[in-house]
Each structure stands twice: as structure tokens, then as C-alpha cells.
Write a protein that holds these residues in place. Structure first.
Motif, PDB file in Angstrom:
ATOM      1  N   GLN A  56       0.840  -1.183   0.000  1.00  0.00           N
ATOM      2  CA  GLN A  56       0.000   0.000   0.000  1.00  0.00           C
ATOM      3  C   GLN A  56       0.879   1.239   0.000  1.00  0.00           C
ATOM      4  O   GLN A  56       1.919   1.269   0.652  1.00  0.00           O
ATOM      5  CB  GLN A  56      -0.891   0.016   1.242  1.00  0.00           C
ATOM      6  CG  GLN A  56      -1.863  -1.144   1.313  1.00  0.00           C
ATOM      7  CD  GLN A  56      -2.927  -1.063   0.247  1.00  0.00           C
ATOM      8  OE1 GLN A  56      -3.365   0.026  -0.112  1.00  0.00           O
ATOM      9  NE2 GLN A  56      -3.325  -2.198  -0.283  1.00  0.00           N
ATOM     10  N   PRO A  57       0.455   2.273  -0.717  1.00  0.00           N
ATOM     11  CA  PRO A  57       1.216   3.513  -0.624  1.00  0.00           C
ATOM     12  C   PRO A  57       1.124   4.047   0.794  1.00  0.00           C
ATOM     13  O   PRO A  57       0.132   3.809   1.483  1.00  0.00           O
ATOM     14  CB  PRO A  57       0.522   4.448  -1.618  1.00  0.00           C
ATOM     15  CG  PRO A  57      -0.841   3.870  -1.805  1.00  0.00           C
ATOM     16  CD  PRO A  57      -0.707   2.387  -1.564  1.00  0.00           C
ATOM     17  N   PRO A  58       2.139   4.727   1.251  1.00  0.00           N
ATOM     18  CA  PRO A  58       2.096   5.227   2.628  1.00  0.00           C
ATOM     19  C   PRO A  58       0.924   6.182   2.801  1.00  0.00           C
ATOM     20  O   PRO A  58       0.676   7.033   1.965  1.00  0.00           O
ATOM     21  CB  PRO A  58       3.447   5.939   2.806  1.00  0.00           C
ATOM     22  CG  PRO A  58       3.976   6.151   1.430  1.00  0.00           C
ATOM     23  CD  PRO A  58       3.326   5.137   0.534  1.00  0.00           C
ATOM     24  N   GLY A  59       0.186   5.980   3.898  1.00  0.00           N
ATOM     25  CA  GLY A  59      -0.959   6.834   4.203  1.00  0.00           C
ATOM     26  C   GLY A  59      -0.525   7.980   5.099  1.00  0.00           C
ATOM     27  O   GLY A  59       0.664   8.186   5.357  1.00  0.00           O
ATOM     28  N   PRO A  60      -1.494   8.722   5.575  1.00  0.00           N
ATOM     29  CA  PRO A  60      -1.141   9.826   6.478  1.00  0.00           C
ATOM     30  C   PRO A  60      -0.516   9.267   7.750  1.00  0.00           C
ATOM     31  O   PRO A  60      -0.984   8.279   8.299  1.00  0.00           O
ATOM     32  CB  PRO A  60      -2.475  10.514   6.767  1.00  0.00           C
ATOM     33  CG  PRO A  60      -3.521   9.522   6.385  1.00  0.00           C
ATOM     34  CD  PRO A  60      -2.910   8.605   5.367  1.00  0.00           C
ATOM     35  N   SER A  61       0.513   9.904   8.188  1.00  0.00           N
ATOM     36  CA  SER A  61       1.207   9.423   9.380  1.00  0.00           C
ATOM     37  C   SER A  61       0.471   9.866  10.637  1.00  0.00           C
ATOM     38  O   SER A  61      -0.328  10.791  10.619  1.00  0.00           O
ATOM     39  CB  SER A  61       2.647   9.966   9.397  1.00  0.00           C
ATOM     40  OG  SER A  61       2.623  11.374   9.427  1.00  0.00           O
ATOM     41  N   ALA A  62       0.742   9.174  11.709  1.00  0.00           N
ATOM     42  CA  ALA A  62       0.151   9.533  12.998  1.00  0.00           C
ATOM     43  C   ALA A  62       0.680  10.906  13.417  1.00  0.00           C
ATOM     44  O   ALA A  62       1.804  11.272  13.075  1.00  0.00           O
ATOM     45  CB  ALA A  62       0.517   8.480  14.039  1.00  0.00           C
ATOM     46  N   PRO A  63      -0.127  11.668  14.125  1.00  0.00           N
ATOM     47  CA  PRO A  63       0.339  12.988  14.529  1.00  0.00           C
ATOM     48  C   PRO A  63       1.570  12.890  15.425  1.00  0.00           C
ATOM     49  O   PRO A  63       1.649  12.045  16.300  1.00  0.00           O
ATOM     50  CB  PRO A  63      -0.841  13.599  15.279  1.00  0.00           C
ATOM     51  CG  PRO A  63      -1.786  12.488  15.536  1.00  0.00           C
ATOM     52  CD  PRO A  63      -1.450  11.377  14.609  1.00  0.00           C
TER      53      PRO A  63
END
Length: 169
Positions: A56-63
Motif C-alpha cells: 500500500q502507498p504510505p498513508g497519512p502518518s500519525a500525529p
């Protein structure tokens, strides 16, 4: 010599698929093997294709900690409505509702908390209709806060009003 070398190289490029056989051994147990045993009737099995995992393409990272420590964005509109502006509020049993007008809409991790005479009143909620019950007659101040946990994100201006109640005979 070249055609043989070419065939050997091509054989390495294609995937290797082993055939699996099912048979019954001398003790009567069902067995499986990639080579059929000599002198035993073995059935070749058709196996379903192997599972594969698509990356999977990298998603939004954790804050990050810095993101969590940034000041909260404020709401454009945060105010109480449903209170009379130039007259007293009549509620003979001291129970009435007020509404919190908030724009943009309340974020999922925020709650509304009512302040009555500068003290928290009732339980925080994500519902913009807030009820006051059995309030004493007289002068009061109301405001609404947007909270996240125990932290106040934003507070509305306080609204002063007079509550009228009927006296018991």
C-alpha cells in the motif's frame, strides 16, 4: 550451445510450480507429497493460487508530538442562542434549553460544556442543545466552552439573563 544456454536462462525466469500429490500410505493414512511414491496410486491436486500481498502507498502518518502541541484551531462562530436579549426569561419550573451555535461543526474529539455563573454545569456533550434544570430565579450568566479532555479549546462570550419563576402559594 547458444540455444541450450538460452533455454536454461529462460527456465530461471519463469516461476517454479511444484505439483502436489495425494495418496493413501501403507497404514491407510492420507498423505501428501510433491513426488508420487512408486507403486502407489497418487492423485495430482489442483491447488488454488498462492496468496499475494499488494504493498500500500504510505498513508497519512500519525500525529507527531509537535502536531499535538500546536495550538488548536478556533471556531469561527461559538455562541449561545435561545435566550431573550432585552427581557427576562420565564420558566416557572426553572427548566429551559439553550442552543450552542458553532461553525464549522464540532470536531469529533471536541465536546461542549455549559458554564452557569462561571462554573461547569452538567455533563459535557457533543449535542448543541443544552438543558438547564430547576434553576433558581434571579440573575445568571451562561457561556459554552469547547473542550478536548480537560483542556478548554474555546469559550463563547458570556450572556447575562434574568430568570423569572412563579412563587408557590
Amino acid at each position: 550451445m547458444r540455444p541450450i544456454l538460452l533455454l536454461v536462462l529462460l527456465s530461471f525466469g519463469s516461476p517454479v510450480m511444484a505439483q502436489i500429490y495425494k495418496y493413501t500410505d501403507a497404514n491407510g493414512n492420507t498423505a501428501y507429497s510433491n513426488q508420487p511414491p512408486d507403486g502407489v496410486k497418487a492423485q495430482p491436486l489442483d491447488l488454488p493460487p498462492l496468496n499475494s500481498v499488494q504493498t500500500q502507498p504510505p498513508g497519512p502518518s500519525a500525529p507527531t508530538r509537535e502536531d499535538r502541541e500546536k495550538p488548536h484551531e478556533t471556531y469561527e462562530v461559538l455562541q449561545l442562542t435561545g435566550l431573550p436579549a432585552n427581557e427576562a426569561l420565564r420558566a416557572n419550573n426553572g427548566t429551559f434549553t439553550v442552543n450552542a451555535l458553532i461553525k464549522p461543526r464540532l470536531q469529533d474529539h471536541h465536546l461542549l460544556r455549559l458554564l452557569l455563573d462561571d462554573q461547569p454545569y452538567g455533563q459535557p456533550s457533543n449535542v448543541p442543545t443544552l438543558q438547564l434544570v430547576n434553576l433558581d430565579r434571579g440573575e445568571h450568566r451562561l457561556a459554552v466552552q469547547v473542550i478536548e479532555g480537560e483542556n478548554v479549546v474555546q469559550q463563547s462570550p458570556a450572556v447575562s439573563f434574568t430568570l423569572l419563576r412563579a412563587r408557590a402559594p
